[in-house]
Structures are given as structure tokens and as C-alpha cells.
Enzyme design. Structure first.
Site, PDB file in Angstrom:
ATOM      1  N   GLY A 165      -3.149  33.146  13.396  1.00 10.37           N
ATOM      2  CA  GLY A 165      -1.822  33.369  13.979  1.00 10.37           C
ATOM      3  C   GLY A 165      -1.898  33.557  15.481  1.00 10.37           C
ATOM      4  CB  CYS A 166       0.701  34.735  17.806  1.00 11.23           C
ATOM      5  SG  CYS A 166       1.988  33.640  17.288  1.00 11.23           S
ATOM      6  CE1 TYR A 167      -5.774  38.630  14.676  1.00 17.20           C
ATOM      7  CE2 TYR A 167      -3.525  38.426  13.877  1.00 17.20           C
ATOM      8  CZ  TYR A 167      -4.870  38.592  13.630  1.00 17.20           C
ATOM      9  OH  TYR A 167      -5.328  38.722  12.349  1.00 17.20           O
TER      10      TYR A 167
END
Ligand SMILES: CC(=O)CC(=O)SCCNC(=O)CCNC(=O)[C@H](O)C(C)(C)COP(=O)(O)OP(=O)(O)OC[C@H]1O[C@@H](n2cnc3c(N)ncnc32)[C@H](O)[C@@H]1OP(=O)(O)O
Length: 374
Positions: A165-167
Site C-alpha cells: 500500500g501507500c506506505y
């Protein structure tokens, strides 16, 4: 280990993980945020959902985004009509994976070539490769395809971060720091984060207004970094951009249902609760002192001394690189924080020696890096 002891060891023995080069790439095509509602509702044949379109326009207006680069152009969507349908009877998984197979590696390799060129690094120097994407799962993955396109050594040590995901940009940096510092002076870690929205594009649905948020904010892009080690006994040289002094990962308790992404026959279905911005904002306020306490060199600094600080409550100017990245590219998931880093390096005349890099995603998970300008 007490922090003082850690710093002493760092000074005497350890090389300091250092970002040596950054490269970014986006698809050629872009859409202006102001034009997107008309395009999105027309291409998905949803013009009859008049109220939902008005809500979507309000979300686009408030997103802080001016334009986004998107791989899924009108002609690609026309060639893959199942991506524009939201029926449980239509599977779009294979079409999405097929787009992703070709594009994730190609876009990632473009960014990586720029990073290698910018830093004057040869492919043969790269000892480790970390590739992150949440766009599809395939074995062998885009890490091998990127290694082949770039002509990396056959013994390059590869690590694939799928569906983080985004991290994932922050995760890749944290792992690269550990690899560089344990591997020594000749270690060169190439990070590639690459996302094309093949798995997340879907038509508007009145039953799921939260999905409108994703449709309004995601963009496509790839970013690549070369991370190596600086001998602390030598002065930093012009090729060294930012030192990575400390890295940590945290999850926000009881927030695992606030941001989720579930793989289905219709691709990756995101759920984004309205609490996410506030949960992140309050967590960052608590975590900043932890990051600053990690080094004796920053222990006495206040958050305001950083060149980058907390979301929402921070001085707007200190988040300028973040806001400019969001405005020009949208939320590209994993490469976004690396685009922000590139912007921070570009704004090198700006004040502040120390900074904190934060990335967020499902969990809610937060990655933090304590950075120092070289
Ligand atoms: C994907 C990953 O792996 C990880 C990540 O990206 S983590 C970070 C993801 N980003 C976020 O969670 C933040 C997303 N939210 C935003 O950017 C902003 O809230 C926004 C642009 C959507 C709206 O801006 P805002 O200043 O909050 O305006 P606000 O007036 O409150 O909301 C506008 C509309 O959106 C709706 N809305 C906002 N968030 C919503 C959500 N999560 N679900 C459903 N509707 C939502 C509001 O109800 C409102 O609707 P009406 O106009 O009909 O009343």
C-alpha cells in the site's frame, strides 16, 4: 541500546545510510482535475447518477490536486471495457493483471534509469534491489523484469514488496537503510516503487461513496532511489543528498478497519473511512517526539526546527513539497513520498538541517524516517 551509546557507535564504526540519487517517472498522459468528473462519468456510462457526479465534483475540488498522470487513457479503457463495469458477474482480474505485467516494470525502470544516470551509477554497482507495487501479483515479479531491463548483475539480491500500500516507499527506505549499513561502503541498494492504477479503476457506485475518494485522488507514477553508505570519517560529497539517521514503523491501535484493500474478481477494492485524516494527524503528533529522541543530535530539537513536520497543524510552508507533489501528481501510493523527497532536495536552499519523512497506509501503518540534509 541507549541512544548515546548508539550515536557513539555510529560515529566510530558505522557508515551512515545515505540517499545518493533520486529519479521519477510518470505516464505521458495526464488529466486536469477540473476535467476529470466529466471524463470519469462519461467513460463509465454513469451520467445518469447526477447527484453522485455533483458529490464527486465537490471531492475533486477539495482534493488539493490540479492534475494527475494516468496510464488508463480513454483508448486503453475502451480496449478493456470490463474495467468500466461494476458487476459481480464480470471478472476484470486478468485484464488488470495483464496491464500491470507490462506497465509496472516499464514505468519503474524509466524512473530507475534516471536515478542511476543522475547519480552517475552503473548497473553493475547495484548490489540490492527492492521493488514495491500494489498493482498486481505475479511470479516472477516486476523486480526481475526491472533487473533485466536495467542490466543488473545476476547476483543482485532482490526483494519484492507486494500489496503493502501507500506506505511501501517508507518501508523500502527502512529496509534499504538496514541493507546499506550492514553491507558496508560498497553496498548500493536500488529502490523502485511503481504504480499504475490498473487494479483500482472502477465506475462510481451509489452504495459506496467512499470509493469516489479513491477515484478522485489516485495517480500513477514511479520513483527510484539509490541508497549507499557514507563513511562518517569523510566529509559528505555533492553526490550525497540526504542521510537516513533512524527509521521506525508503527501501527495505530484499533484502526485496522479504517483503510483496507481487498483483492477480488473486480480488482483491488479500497475502503477509506472518514476517520483516516484525523487518525493520522493525531498519531503523527504523538510519534514525532519518538523520532526526534532517536538520535542525540536531534533530541533537543522542537518539531518546528524540522524542514518538514506534522500534517494539518504544521506551518503550511513546511509542508510545501508535500502539497506541491499532491497538486501535480495526486496520491500515487508507494512512490509518493519519494517524489516528495525529490522536491525537498530540489528546494535545497530552504532552511532546516533535519526532517522527518512520514508515509501512511493500511493498518493504519505509519513509516517514519529521520533525515538530515548532506
Ligand atoms: C491507499 C493507501 O494505501 C494509503 C493512503 O493513501 S493513506 C491516505 C489516504 N488519504 C486519505 O485518507 C484522505 C482522503 N480525504 C481527502 O483527501 C479529503 O477528505 C477529501 C478530498 C476527500 C474531501 O475534502 P474535505 O476537506 O474533507 O471536504 P468535505 O467537505 O469534508 O468532504 C467532501 C465530500 O466528500 C465526502 N467524503 C470525504 N471523505 C469521505 C470518505 N472517506 N468516505 C465517503 N465520503 C467521504 C464528504 O462526506 C463530503 O460529501 P458531501 O459534499 O456530499 O457532503
Amino acid at each position: 541500546m541507549p541512544c548515546d551509546e548508539e550515536d557513539e557507535n555510529e560515529d566510530l564504526n558505522h557508515c551512515v545510510a545515505t540517499i545518493l540519487a533520486i529519479g521519477t517517472a510518470t505516464p505521458e498522459e495526464f488529466v486536469l482535475q477540473s476535467d476529470y468528473p466529466d471524463f470519469f462519468f462519461r467513460i463509465t456510462e454513469s451520467e445518469n447518477l447526477v447527484e453522485l457526479k455533483e458529490k464527486f465534483k465537490r471531492i475533486c475540488d477539495k482534493s488539493g490536486i490540479q492534475k494527475r498522470h494516468l496510464h488508463l487513457t480513454e483508448s486503453i479503457l475502451a480496449g478493456n471495457p470490463e474495467l468500466c463495469k461494476d458487476s459481480s458477474e464480470t471478472s476484470s482480474l486478468l485484464a488488470r493483471q495483464s496491464i500491470s505485467n507490462a506497465e509496472v516494470a516499464a514505468l519503474g525502470a524509466r524512473a530507475a534509469k534516471k536515478a542511476l544516470q543522475e547519480g552517475g551509477h552503473s548497473a553493475a554497482e547495484i548490489t540490492h534491489l527492492i521493488v514495491a507495487t500494489s498493482n498486481g501479483i505475479r511470479m516472477p515479479g516486476p523486480d526481475l523484469a526491472i533487473a533485466k531491463i536495467l542490466g543488473l548483475r545476476h547476483d543482485v539480491r532482490r526483494l519484492m514488496l507486494n500489496q503493502v500500500g501507500c506506505y511501501a516507499g517508507g518501508t523500502a527506505l527502512r529496509i534499504a537503510k538496514e541493507m546499506a549499513e550492514s553491507g558496508g561502503i560498497s553496498t548500493r541498494v536500488l529502490i523502485v516503487c511503481s504504480e499504475v492504477g490498473a487494479f483500482t479503476f472502477r465506475p462510481p457506485n451509489e452504495k459506496h461513496p467512499d470509493r469516489l475518494v479513491g477515484s478522485a485522488i489516485v495517480g500513477d507514477g514511479a520513483a527510484s532511489l539509490v541508497v549507499g553508505c557514507r563513511d562518517p570519517r569523510l566529509d559528505s560529497s555533492p553526490g550525497q543528498l540526504l542521510e537516513l539517521h533512524w527509521a521506525g514503523q508503527f501501527f495505530v491501535p484499533d484502526s485496522e478497519d479504517d483503510l483496507t484493500a481487498t483483492l477480488s474478481e473486480q480488482g483491488l477494492i479500497y475502503f477509506l473511512s472518514k476517520h483516516v485524516p484525523d487518525l493520522i494527524s493525531s498519531s503523527v503528533r504523538e510519534l514525532l517526539p519518538t523520532a526526534l529522541a532517536a538520535s542525540s543530535k536531534t533530541r533537543d530539537l522542537a518539531p518546528n526546527d524540522l524542514f518538514w513536520r506534522s500534517i494539518r497543524e504544521g506551518e503550511r510552508d513546511k509542508l510545501r513539497a508535500t502539497r506541491e507533489t499532491l497538486a501535480s501528481y495526486g496520491n500515487m501510493s508507494s512512490p509518493t513520498v519519494l517524489f516528495v523527497l525529490e522536491e525537498i532536495v530540489r528546494q535545497s536552499s530552504r532552511s532546516g538541517e533535519w526532517g522527518v519523512l512520514l508515509s501512511f497506509g493500511p493498518g493504519l501503518t505509519i513509516e517514519i524516517q529521520l533525515l538530515r540534509r548532506c
